[in-house]
Motif scaffolding. Structure first.
Motif, PDB file in Angstrom:
ATOM      1  N   ALA A 501       0.597  -1.723  -0.345  1.00  0.00           N
ATOM      2  CA  ALA A 501      -0.662  -1.023  -0.088  1.00  0.00           C
ATOM      3  C   ALA A 501      -0.895  -0.764   1.399  1.00  0.00           C
ATOM      4  CB  ALA A 501      -1.831  -1.835  -0.647  1.00  0.00           C
ATOM      5  N   ALA A 502      -0.232  -1.558   2.278  1.00  0.00           N
ATOM      6  CA  ALA A 502      -0.501  -1.485   3.715  1.00  0.00           C
ATOM      7  C   ALA A 502       0.338  -0.411   4.386  1.00  0.00           C
ATOM      8  CB  ALA A 502      -0.241  -2.837   4.355  1.00  0.00           C
ATOM      9  N   ASP A 503      -0.132   0.006   5.559  1.00  0.00           N
ATOM     10  CA  ASP A 503       0.579   1.001   6.367  1.00  0.00           C
ATOM     11  C   ASP A 503       1.447   0.355   7.441  1.00  0.00           C
ATOM     12  OD1 ASP A 503      -0.786   3.531   5.311  1.00  0.00           O
ATOM     13  OD2 ASP A 503      -2.503   2.302   5.916  1.00  0.00           O
ATOM     14  N   VAL A 504       1.047  -0.844   7.898  1.00  0.00           N
ATOM     15  CA  VAL A 504       1.768  -1.546   8.958  1.00  0.00           C
ATOM     16  C   VAL A 504       1.669  -3.039   8.692  1.00  0.00           C
ATOM     17  CG1 VAL A 504       1.870  -2.068  11.441  1.00  0.00           C
ATOM     18  CG2 VAL A 504       1.303   0.236  10.688  1.00  0.00           C
ATOM     19  N   VAL A 561       1.226  -0.246  16.704  1.00  0.00           N
ATOM     20  CA  VAL A 561       0.472  -0.179  15.449  1.00  0.00           C
ATOM     21  C   VAL A 561      -0.236   1.169  15.342  1.00  0.00           C
ATOM     22  CG1 VAL A 561      -1.462  -1.140  14.154  1.00  0.00           C
ATOM     23  CG2 VAL A 561       0.184  -2.675  15.243  1.00  0.00           C
ATOM     24  N   VAL A 562      -0.885   1.585  16.419  1.00  0.00           N
ATOM     25  CA  VAL A 562      -1.619   2.867  16.408  1.00  0.00           C
ATOM     26  C   VAL A 562      -0.666   4.023  16.154  1.00  0.00           C
ATOM     27  CG1 VAL A 562      -2.941   4.470  17.830  1.00  0.00           C
ATOM     28  CG2 VAL A 562      -3.509   2.032  17.843  1.00  0.00           C
ATOM     29  N   ALA A 563       0.493   4.007  16.812  1.00  0.00           N
ATOM     30  CA  ALA A 563       1.450   5.097  16.627  1.00  0.00           C
ATOM     31  C   ALA A 563       1.887   5.203  15.175  1.00  0.00           C
ATOM     32  CB  ALA A 563       2.657   4.878  17.540  1.00  0.00           C
ATOM     33  N   LEU A 564       2.118   4.067  14.527  1.00  0.00           N
ATOM     34  CA  LEU A 564       2.533   4.092  13.125  1.00  0.00           C
ATOM     35  C   LEU A 564       1.389   4.534  12.208  1.00  0.00           C
ATOM     36  CD1 LEU A 564       4.674   0.832  13.009  1.00  0.00           C
ATOM     37  CD2 LEU A 564       5.517   3.174  12.793  1.00  0.00           C
ATOM     38  N   LEU A 565       0.165   4.068  12.502  1.00  0.00           N
ATOM     39  CA  LEU A 565      -0.975   4.451  11.664  1.00  0.00           C
ATOM     40  C   LEU A 565      -1.248   5.951  11.736  1.00  0.00           C
ATOM     41  CD1 LEU A 565      -3.531   1.561  12.339  1.00  0.00           C
ATOM     42  CD2 LEU A 565      -2.054   1.866  10.353  1.00  0.00           C
ATOM     43  N   LEU A 566      -0.992   6.546  12.899  1.00  0.00           N
ATOM     44  CA  LEU A 566      -1.292   7.973  13.079  1.00  0.00           C
ATOM     45  C   LEU A 566      -0.101   8.866  12.777  1.00  0.00           C
ATOM     46  CD1 LEU A 566      -3.415   7.803  16.365  1.00  0.00           C
ATOM     47  CD2 LEU A 566      -4.191   7.802  13.982  1.00  0.00           C
ATOM     48  N   ASP A 567       1.039   8.277  12.435  1.00  0.00           N
ATOM     49  CA  ASP A 567       2.251   9.062  12.168  1.00  0.00           C
ATOM     50  C   ASP A 567       2.234   9.488  10.701  1.00  0.00           C
ATOM     51  OD1 ASP A 567       4.754  10.105  11.790  1.00  0.00           O
ATOM     52  OD2 ASP A 567       5.787   8.533  12.889  1.00  0.00           O
TER      53      ASP A 567
END
Length: 567
Positions: A501-504, A561-567
């Motif tokens: 369920a998680a993104d990172v 973390v931010v880069a992966l969440l926004l990718d």
């Protein structure tokens, strides 16, 4: 104290076999472990009749031996029929077989109200007999002593003392001995290595896997993987633990039972063949009493288990179980003792490390039947430096994910997790799956999440795990205004669904072995952001399947973390 430890202590010169309770009355035997009728009568022949209360397996009355129970509560209470039996049956003595600390004060009070006037419990090799009033006063004093022992000033002093002892031990280890070392060496020479006949081709090996408990840690996960795989391969593994399996200590119990692997707490029951063999060893009191007190009874209980069913291999996991297993296995001549290091050496963990570990590890790893494992090369090198051994003494077997033993979570499983957390379909989720303890750097985790939230205001975080720093972790979240964004889920059985369920996946450890959760996160399509410590760099491809940072780089990890969440 377990059943086999009781056998050994009772055989020491000057030890009292029975407590000095009134002989012309019945005795209540209070214990949370199973006590069959024959064993109960053999251990306490002087009582007119016996009432065993609280045992794990309910039994019917047999002759002069009856069985009662305790309602678990909270708080624990005598079952009403049991209280009536005590009142009507003239039971005026009680034996606290789990010790004063392991017995509910409310149950003691209810026994006193039902007519019990004297209570007995072990202290060392002797029985202590006290009135109900004395026991009632002793229980709160014991709690006060425990609270004082974990207070901030005492913990600070103990950390300083441990560091001083550690420095001295590291400096002098080669010259160190301990009281009883000569007796231990004499015992080894007398017992030797007892060969267990090798099975014929195609027949199973008997393998005992030993660990403290079965909570949700990484070592426990790998032990379960190994035990189930050994059983699938046709061998005869069994799992023994130091501590009773209940609540969080039984996290993996169902998986072992589903895999048809026998599980027990060492010393719960003294089997006759183990008891006879343990008595026949004729253990010198100096051998037993030289053991550090915290592991003395566990060593004896495991020794009895090994004598009752001799394995070809005894495989221990983590530092306390390693030392317990090596000592117990050496006492009885087990031919192969495998000690498994799951992280860096214990001096990195001040709340856990004890200075006696240096000399006991150094003494026991020199035995010819001891084999050493680590789950990362970094861990093997670190333990070898600490022990003064060549790194080649350690075989490195990295952790893995047992794909055959579990089904991959579905999209519906992941959706159920997100619904539980109240997330929108497009709302980002970060998973933190770790023990909330010093080595995992929970404060750094909070710092990273605070930075991420400034860039991604609607981010939600799910933290799975328990640990001694949970309250401090919660306070840190409150002070940073993150309580609404971070959900502490405790121990969970659906970690795979949470990762799906998680993104990172974020892991901020200061030290690591080879982290299971990093392997599992990648399998479930959840890219990890982690510190480049221990065996973590071996567990992912930096820049391809995850991102690695220095263990103090909060800004870098947050950016990842931010880069992966926004990718």
């Amino acid at each position: 104290m377990g059943a086999y430890a009781e056998v050994v202590r009772g055989a020491f010169p000057g030890a009292e076999a029975e407590p000095g309770l009134p002989r012309n009355t019945g005795w209540v035997l209070l214990t949370m472990t199973e006590l069959p009728p024959a064993e109960a009568r053999a251990r306490f022949p002087s009582a007119q009749r016996l009432l065993v209360v609280g045992g794990a397996v309910p039994r019917a009355t047999r002759g002069e031996i009856a069985y009662g129970s305790v309602d678990a509560g909270p708080p624990p209470r005598l079952e009403s029929g049991t209280a009536r039996t005590v009142r009507e049956g003239d039971f005026r003595g009680a034996v606290l077989l789990d010790g004063l600390e392991g017995t509910s004060g409310r149950v003691v009070l209810e026994l006193a109200r039902a007519g019990v006037t004297r209570f007995a419990y072990r202290r060392g090799t002797s029985w202590v007999v006290r009135s109900a009033r004395s026991v009632a006063f002793a229980k709160p004093l014991l709690r006060l002593e425990k609270a004082f022992a974990v207070s901030a000033p005492v913990r600070w002093y103990q950390r300083r003392l441990a560091r001083a002892h550690a420095h001295d031990a590291l400096k002098q280890r080669n010259a160190l001995s301990f009281p009883g070392e000569k007796e231990w060496r004499d015992h080894f020479e007398r017992v030797g290595i007892v060969p267990v006949p090798a099975p014929a081709p195609g027949e199973p090996l008997r393998i005992t896997l030993y660990i403290g408990q079965l909570n949700s840690g990484g070592a426990e996960r790998q032990l379960v993987n190994l035990a189930v795989a050994l059983r699938r391969a046709g061998h005869r593994p069994r799992v023994l633990t130091t501590y009773a399996l209940s609540r969080e200590n039984a996290h993996y119990l169902d998986e072992l039972r589903a895999g048809d692997v026998p599980v027990a707490t060492a010393g719960t029951i003294a089997r006759p063949e183990g008891e006879r063999a343990l008595r026949a060893l004729g253990l010198d009191p100096e051998v037993v009493c030289s053991l550090p007190e915290v592991i003395r009874d566990p060593v004896l209980d495991l020794a009895g288990e090994l004598l009752a069913d001799r394995p070809h291999v005894l495989h221990a996991w983590l530092d306390y179980p390693n030392i317990i297993a090596a000592a117990a296995g050496a006492l009885v001549g087990t031919p192969h003792l495998v000690l498994s290091a799951r992280n860096v050496n214990p001096t990195y963990f001040p709340a856990f490390y004890q200075p006696w570990m240096d000399r006991w590890y150094g003494f026991l790893v020199a035995l010819p039947q001891v084999h050493l494992l680590a789950n990362s090369q970094a861990g093997a090198d670190d333990y070898a430096r600490w022990m003064g051994l060549a790194p080649a003494r350690f075989a490195v077997i990295r952790n893995g994910v047992d794909l055959a033993a579990r089904a991959a979570p579905t999209a519906d499983d992941a959706a159920a997790v997100r619904a539980e957390l109240g997330l929108r379909d497009d709302q980002p989720l970060v998973a933190g799956i770790f023990r909330i303890a010093q080595e995992k750097q929970p404060q750094l985790f909070v710092d990273v999440i605070a930075r991420v939230r400034r860039a991604v205001p609607d981010v939600t975080v799910a933290v799975v795990g328990v640990g001694e720093l949970r309250d401090a972790f919660l306070a840190d979240l409150r002070s940073r205004g993150l309580s609404d964004a971070v959900h502490l889920l405790g121990q969970r059985k659906d970690v795979a669904a949470i990762l799906r369920a998680a993104d990172v996946k974020l892991l901020t450890s200061a030290v690591e072995g080879t982290p299971n959760v990093i392997l599992e996160a990648q399998w479930h399509g959840c890219p990890p952001v982690a510190t480049a410590v221990g065996g973590t760099p071996d567990a992912l491809d930096d820049g391809d399947t995850g991102l690695l940072y220095e263990p103090d780089d909060a800004e870098g990890m947050a950016a990842g973390v931010v880069a992966l969440l926004l990718d």
